[in-house]
Design a protein around this motif. Structure first.
Motif, PDB file in Angstrom:
ATOM      1  N   THR A 114       0.844  -1.182   0.000  1.00 28.30           N
ATOM      2  CA  THR A 114       0.000   0.000   0.000  1.00 28.30           C
ATOM      3  C   THR A 114       0.885   1.240   0.000  1.00 28.30           C
ATOM      4  N   SER A 150       2.488   1.663   3.341  1.00 26.37           N
ATOM      5  CA  SER A 150       3.620   0.774   3.587  1.00 26.37           C
ATOM      6  C   SER A 150       4.852   1.228   2.813  1.00 26.37           C
ATOM      7  N   HIS A 156       5.049  -3.580  12.427  1.00 28.61           N
ATOM      8  CA  HIS A 156       3.861  -3.427  11.576  1.00 28.61           C
ATOM      9  C   HIS A 156       3.528  -4.777  10.909  1.00 28.61           C
ATOM     10  N   ASP A 178       0.883  -5.651   9.216  1.00 31.96           N
ATOM     11  CA  ASP A 178       0.328  -5.541   7.869  1.00 31.96           C
ATOM     12  C   ASP A 178       1.439  -5.404   6.835  1.00 31.96           C
ATOM     13  N   LEU A 179       2.482  -4.652   7.179  1.00 33.87           N
ATOM     14  CA  LEU A 179       3.626  -4.517   6.275  1.00 33.87           C
ATOM     15  C   LEU A 179       4.351  -5.855   6.131  1.00 33.87           C
ATOM     16  N   VAL A 197       3.023  -8.820   6.178  1.00 32.99           N
ATOM     17  CA  VAL A 197       2.247  -9.642   5.242  1.00 32.99           C
ATOM     18  C   VAL A 197       2.486  -9.186   3.813  1.00 32.99           C
ATOM     19  N   GLU A 198       2.495  -7.872   3.596  1.00 33.22           N
ATOM     20  CA  GLU A 198       2.746  -7.351   2.250  1.00 33.22           C
ATOM     21  C   GLU A 198       4.153  -7.698   1.779  1.00 33.22           C
TER      22      GLU A 198
END
Length: 240
Positions: A20, A23, A121, A123-124, A126-127
């Motif tokens: 994103t 990120s 983080h 979410d980062l 996972v990305e």
């Protein structure tokens, strides 16, 4: 294909599909900037692999040298690309060489800084796993094309990847806007320049491709896809 080629550059597609904007901003905040002139190397095979590189401007090619000393081009990275090798193992070393082919501005991410950011983080993290998976898939598909369909199939696959990366549509034809020598094409598929000359000549006589002002024009993309048994991979994977 026409719609695909009118979208934003594939390097930006690859990064935005994985990360994103938020990120990407976090990653840019831990980078330090360096400038590299054309002809320099970011790293050599066997160097310690503890950094990632974000190409803010310029171009870098990733190569592998054979035992006979022949250089094989694996990737060509452009503005907006994130690349490099970081492993969860200590004393990891690079498997390839990274040569700067245009004067470049590069953001460098230290592995230790990246690890802290990923811990903070989720979410980062996972990305980042998605990005690593994409890089592995790209490598797998390239080796599949090079090993399973012979040199003609490898050349056809490379021309398709060039269309996805540098192509512009003109009616039913696609102009590859990056000029490449036959020697460079040979290095991309592990062939000799003479064999690439011969294969390109065959494709010209069959009206599959043409040359205009030293640019390759693909006139029959479905033919190239048939030769290498194209699996219609996503555009962010089917690239140089």
């Amino acid at each position: 294909m026409t719609d695909m080629l009118q979208r934003k550059p594939v390097s930006q597609v690859a990064n935005s599909d994985c990360f994103t904007e938020e990120s990407l901003t976090k990653l840019k905040e831990i980078m330090y900037e360096m400038r590299a002139e054309a002809g320099n190397h970011l790293f050599w095979e066997g160097d310690t692999a503890d950094k990632l590189y974000f190409l803010k401007r310029g171009q870098v090619k990733i190569t592998k040298a054979s035992d006979e000393g022949k250089s094989f081009i694996l990737y060509v990275y452009n503005t907006g690309d994130l690349f490099g090798q970081v492993d969860p193992f200590q004393n990891s070393v690079h498997s390839f060489n990274a040569e700067v082919t245009e004067n470049s501005i590069i953001g460098v991410i230290q592995q230790k800084d990246l690890e802290v950011l990923l811990w903070q983080h989720g979410d980062l993290a996972v990305e980042f796993m998605k990005w690593m998976g994409l890089m592995h898939r790209m490598t797998q598909t390239k080796f599949r094309d090079l090993m399973m369909f012979g040199k003609p199939g490898a050349l056809c696959s490379t021309l398709i990847r060039l269309c996805n990366t540098y192509g512009k549509s003109h009616g039913s034809e696609i102009v590859i806007t990056k000029k490449l020598t036959n020697s460079e094409l040979a290095d991309m598929i592990g062939a000799t320049r003479e064999s690439v000359n011969r294969m390109l000549g065959d494709l010209k006589r069959a009206n599959i491709i043409a040359m205009e002002n030293n640019y390759i024009v693909v006139k029959d993309l479905p033919y190239l896809r048939d030769i290498c048994q194209c699996e219609n991979c996503p555009v962010d994977m089917c690239r140089i």
